[in-house]
Motif scaffolding. Structure first.
Motif, PDB file in Angstrom:
ATOM      1  N   GLN A  61      -3.628  -9.266  85.729  1.00  9.81           N
ATOM      2  CA  GLN A  61      -3.315  -7.857  85.463  1.00  9.81           C
ATOM      3  C   GLN A  61      -2.324  -7.347  86.508  1.00  9.81           C
ATOM      4  OE1 GLN A  61      -7.340  -7.076  86.360  1.00  9.81           O
ATOM      5  NE2 GLN A  61      -7.925  -6.524  84.282  1.00  9.81           N
ATOM      6  N   PRO A  62      -1.037  -7.303  86.205  1.00  4.56           N
ATOM      7  CA  PRO A  62      -0.076  -6.819  87.195  1.00  4.56           C
ATOM      8  C   PRO A  62      -0.298  -5.348  87.555  1.00  4.56           C
ATOM      9  CG  PRO A  62       1.030  -7.960  85.409  1.00  4.56           C
ATOM     10  CD  PRO A  62      -0.402  -7.778  84.993  1.00  4.56           C
ATOM     11  N   GLU A  63      -0.719  -4.550  86.563  1.00  3.73           N
ATOM     12  CA  GLU A  63      -0.940  -3.128  86.806  1.00  3.73           C
ATOM     13  C   GLU A  63      -2.177  -2.663  86.051  1.00  3.73           C
ATOM     14  OE1 GLU A  63       3.869  -2.068  86.890  1.00  3.73           O
ATOM     15  OE2 GLU A  63       2.445  -0.753  85.894  1.00  3.73           O
ATOM     16  N   GLN A  81      -3.889  -3.237  99.752  1.00  6.31           N
ATOM     17  CA  GLN A  81      -2.644  -3.020 100.486  1.00  6.31           C
ATOM     18  C   GLN A  81      -2.006  -1.719 100.018  1.00  6.31           C
ATOM     19  OE1 GLN A  81       0.729  -5.788  99.967  1.00  6.31           O
ATOM     20  NE2 GLN A  81       0.965  -5.810 102.193  1.00  6.31           N
ATOM     21  N   PRO A  82      -2.178  -0.635 100.765  1.00  6.20           N
ATOM     22  CA  PRO A  82      -1.542   0.638 100.409  1.00  6.20           C
ATOM     23  C   PRO A  82      -0.049   0.581 100.715  1.00  6.20           C
ATOM     24  CG  PRO A  82      -2.783   0.842 102.455  1.00  6.20           C
ATOM     25  CD  PRO A  82      -3.032  -0.551 101.947  1.00  6.20           C
ATOM     26  N   GLN A  85     -11.327   7.089  93.446  1.00 11.40           N
ATOM     27  CA  GLN A  85     -10.759   8.212  94.186  1.00 11.40           C
ATOM     28  C   GLN A  85      -9.240   8.019  94.325  1.00 11.40           C
ATOM     29  OE1 GLN A  85     -12.927   8.290  97.901  1.00 11.40           O
ATOM     30  NE2 GLN A  85     -14.903   8.629  96.873  1.00 11.40           N
ATOM     31  N   LEU A  86      -8.540   9.123  94.564  1.00  9.52           N
ATOM     32  CA  LEU A  86      -7.082   9.045  94.674  1.00  9.52           C
ATOM     33  C   LEU A  86      -6.667   8.059  95.773  1.00  9.52           C
ATOM     34  CD1 LEU A  86      -6.111  12.810  94.244  1.00  9.52           C
ATOM     35  CD2 LEU A  86      -6.011  10.993  92.532  1.00  9.52           C
ATOM     36  N   GLY A  87      -7.466   7.979  96.829  1.00 11.78           N
ATOM     37  CA  GLY A  87      -7.159   7.076  97.934  1.00 11.78           C
ATOM     38  C   GLY A  87      -7.334   5.606  97.607  1.00 11.78           C
ATOM     39  N   ASP A  88      -7.884   5.317  96.421  1.00 15.10           N
ATOM     40  CA  ASP A  88      -8.039   3.917  96.017  1.00 15.10           C
ATOM     41  C   ASP A  88      -6.730   3.350  95.455  1.00 15.10           C
ATOM     42  OD1 ASP A  88     -11.376   4.546  94.682  1.00 15.10           O
ATOM     43  OD2 ASP A  88     -10.735   3.976  96.710  1.00 15.10           O
ATOM     44  N   ALA A  89      -5.773   4.204  95.198  1.00 16.33           N
ATOM     45  CA  ALA A  89      -4.501   3.736  94.647  1.00 16.33           C
ATOM     46  C   ALA A  89      -3.807   2.821  95.658  1.00 16.33           C
ATOM     47  CB  ALA A  89      -3.599   4.916  94.318  1.00 16.33           C
ATOM     48  N   ALA A  90      -3.516   1.604  95.237  1.00 14.45           N
ATOM     49  CA  ALA A  90      -2.937   0.599  96.129  1.00 14.45           C
ATOM     50  C   ALA A  90      -2.732  -0.683  95.348  1.00 14.45           C
ATOM     51  CB  ALA A  90      -3.865   0.312  97.312  1.00 14.45           C
ATOM     52  N   MET A  91      -2.154  -1.670  96.016  1.00 12.92           N
ATOM     53  CA  MET A  91      -2.102  -3.030  95.480  1.00 12.92           C
ATOM     54  C   MET A  91      -3.361  -3.735  95.945  1.00 12.92           C
ATOM     55  SD  MET A  91      -0.180  -5.155  93.723  1.00 12.92           S
ATOM     56  CE  MET A  91       1.577  -4.945  93.887  1.00 12.92           C
ATOM     57  N   TYR A  92      -4.021  -4.438  95.022  1.00  7.31           N
ATOM     58  CA  TYR A  92      -5.224  -5.182  95.350  1.00  7.31           C
ATOM     59  C   TYR A  92      -4.970  -6.679  95.181  1.00  7.31           C
ATOM     60  CZ  TYR A  92      -7.899  -0.907  95.646  1.00  7.31           C
ATOM     61  OH  TYR A  92      -8.371   0.326  96.035  1.00  7.31           O
ATOM     62  N   PHE A  93      -5.323  -7.419  96.220  1.00  6.05           N
ATOM     63  CA  PHE A  93      -5.128  -8.868  96.199  1.00  6.05           C
ATOM     64  C   PHE A  93      -6.480  -9.576  96.264  1.00  6.05           C
ATOM     65  CE2 PHE A  93      -0.601  -9.344  96.533  1.00  6.05           C
ATOM     66  CZ  PHE A  93      -0.166  -8.183  97.152  1.00  6.05           C
ATOM     67  N   CYS A  94      -6.620 -10.562  95.405  1.00  4.54           N
ATOM     68  CA  CYS A  94      -7.751 -11.477  95.461  1.00  4.54           C
ATOM     69  C   CYS A  94      -7.323 -12.657  96.339  1.00  4.54           C
ATOM     70  CB  CYS A  94      -8.077 -11.944  94.029  1.00  4.54           C
ATOM     71  SG  CYS A  94      -9.423 -13.128  93.889  1.00  4.54           S
ATOM     72  N   ALA A  95      -8.226 -13.161  97.170  1.00  4.85           N
ATOM     73  CA  ALA A  95      -7.864 -14.257  98.066  1.00  4.85           C
ATOM     74  C   ALA A  95      -9.029 -15.232  98.217  1.00  4.85           C
ATOM     75  CB  ALA A  95      -7.445 -13.715  99.431  1.00  4.85           C
ATOM     76  N   TYR A  96      -8.677 -16.448  98.576  1.00  2.00           N
ATOM     77  CA  TYR A  96      -9.622 -17.566  98.679  1.00  2.00           C
ATOM     78  C   TYR A  96      -9.447 -18.224 100.037  1.00  2.00           C
ATOM     79  CZ  TYR A  96     -10.859 -22.530  97.951  1.00  2.00           C
ATOM     80  OH  TYR A  96     -11.360 -23.793  98.083  1.00  2.00           O
ATOM     81  N   ARG A  97     -10.550 -18.693 100.583  1.00  2.00           N
ATOM     82  CA  ARG A  97     -10.455 -19.429 101.829  1.00  2.00           C
ATOM     83  C   ARG A  97     -11.502 -20.527 101.850  1.00  2.00           C
ATOM     84  NH1 ARG A  97     -10.810 -15.679 106.801  1.00  2.00           N
ATOM     85  NH2 ARG A  97     -13.006 -16.209 106.981  1.00  2.00           N
TER      86      ARG A  97
END
Lengths: 116, 115
Positions: free
Chosen positions: A8-10, A39-40, A83-95
Motif C-alpha cells: 500500500q503506497p498510500e 517517519q514524519p 490522530q492528525l499527528g499520526d500522519a507520516a510515512m510508515y515503514f515495516c522492518a525486519y531484523r
C-alpha cells in the motif's frame, strides 16, 4: 535473502477512525524481530512497535497494535482512534535475531494521511 | 538524553564533487549505522560499526563511498566523486550494543541533492 513488502503506497483515514497497514516478509529464519517505524516530514525515524517472532501474543502500544501471522509471514499495523499527528510515512522492518549484524531491512513504506 | 546528531541537514553539490556527512551518536552507544534512503524507498544499510571496527559494509559502494569512526564515537561518511544516483537522505543511527534486543535510534538525516 530477506525481503519486506508493503503493498500500500498510500492510505487515508478519518480522524478518530481505525486504519490497518499491511506488511509481508520473506525469510528462512525462525528467530527474528519485526518493527513498525514512523517517519514524519522531519525525517527522524521513530520506533512505533516491535514484535519478537517467538512470541505468539501480538504486541500493543497504546493506540497501536499488530496482527502477527508467522506462518503467513504477515505483520500488519492497526492504528486506532487516528490522530492528525499520526500522519507520516510508515515503514515495516525486519531484523535477524542473533546474527552477526543487527541491521534492519525495510519495506518501501506506506504514506498515511489523516483527514480532519 | 541527547539524540543522534547529524550535520549538515541539507547539501546540494554537482556531480563529480565530493561531500562529507557527520554523525554524533548517543553517548555510550557502541554500534553506529549509516543508512541510505532514496526517495520512494526504505532505508538501506551502507555500513555498520562496532566501536571503531567495521561489522558490515557489504552494501557500501567502496569505489566512491568511505566511512570512518575514529575513537569509536563520531563518524563521517564521504562520497567522492558523487553521482546523480547518490541523491538521497543519509540516516545515521546508533544502538547501545550489537545484540538484536538493542533498539536503534535514528538521527534527522542529511538530504543530499546531486545536480
Amino acid at each position: 535473502a530477506q525481503t519486506v513488502t508493503q503493498s500500500q503506497p498510500e492510505m487515508s483515514v478519518q480522524e478518530a477512525e481505525t486504519v490497518t497497514l499491511s506488511c509481508t516478509y520473506d525469510t528462512s529464519e525462525s528467530d527474528y524481530y519485526l518493527f513498525w517505524y514512523k517517519q514524519p516530514p522531519s525525517r527522524q525515524m521513530i520506533l512505533v512497535i516491535r514484535q519478537e517472532a517467538y512470541k505468539q501474543q501480538n504486541a500493543t502500544e497504546n493506540r497501536f497494535s499488530v496482527n502477527f501471522q508467522k506462518a503467513a509471514k504477515s505483520f500488519s499495523l492497526k492504528i486506532s482512534d487516528s490522530q492528525l499527528g499520526d500522519a507520516a510515512m510508515y515503514f515495516c522492518a525486519y531484523r535477524i535475531y542473533g546474527g552477526a549484524t543487527n541491521k534492519l531491512i525495510f519495506g518501501t513504506g506506506t504514506l498515511l494521511a489523516v483527514q480532519p | 538524553e541527547a539524540g543522534v546528531a547529524q550535520s549538515p541537514r541539507y547539501k546540494i553539490i554537482e556531480k563529480r564533487q565530493s561531500v562529507a556527512f557527520w554523525c554524533n551518536p548517543i553517548s555510550g552507544h557502541a554500534t553506529l549505522y549509516w543508512y541510505q534512503q532514496i526517495l520512494g524507498q526504505g532505508p538501506k544499510l551502507l555500513i555498520q560499526f562496532q566501536n571503531n571496527g567495521v561489522v558490515d559494509d557489504s552494501q557500501l559502494p567502496k569505489d566512491r563511498f568511505s566511512a570512518e569512526r575514529l575513537k569509536g564515537v563520531d563518524s563521517t561518511l564521504k562520497i567522492q566523486p558523487a553521482k546523480l544516483e547518490d541523491s538521497a537522505v543519509y540516516l545515521c543511527a546508533s544502538s547501545l550494543d550489537l545484540g538484536a534486543t538493542y533498539e536503534q535510534y535514528f538521527g534527522p538525516g542529511t538530504r543530499l541533492t546531486v545536480t
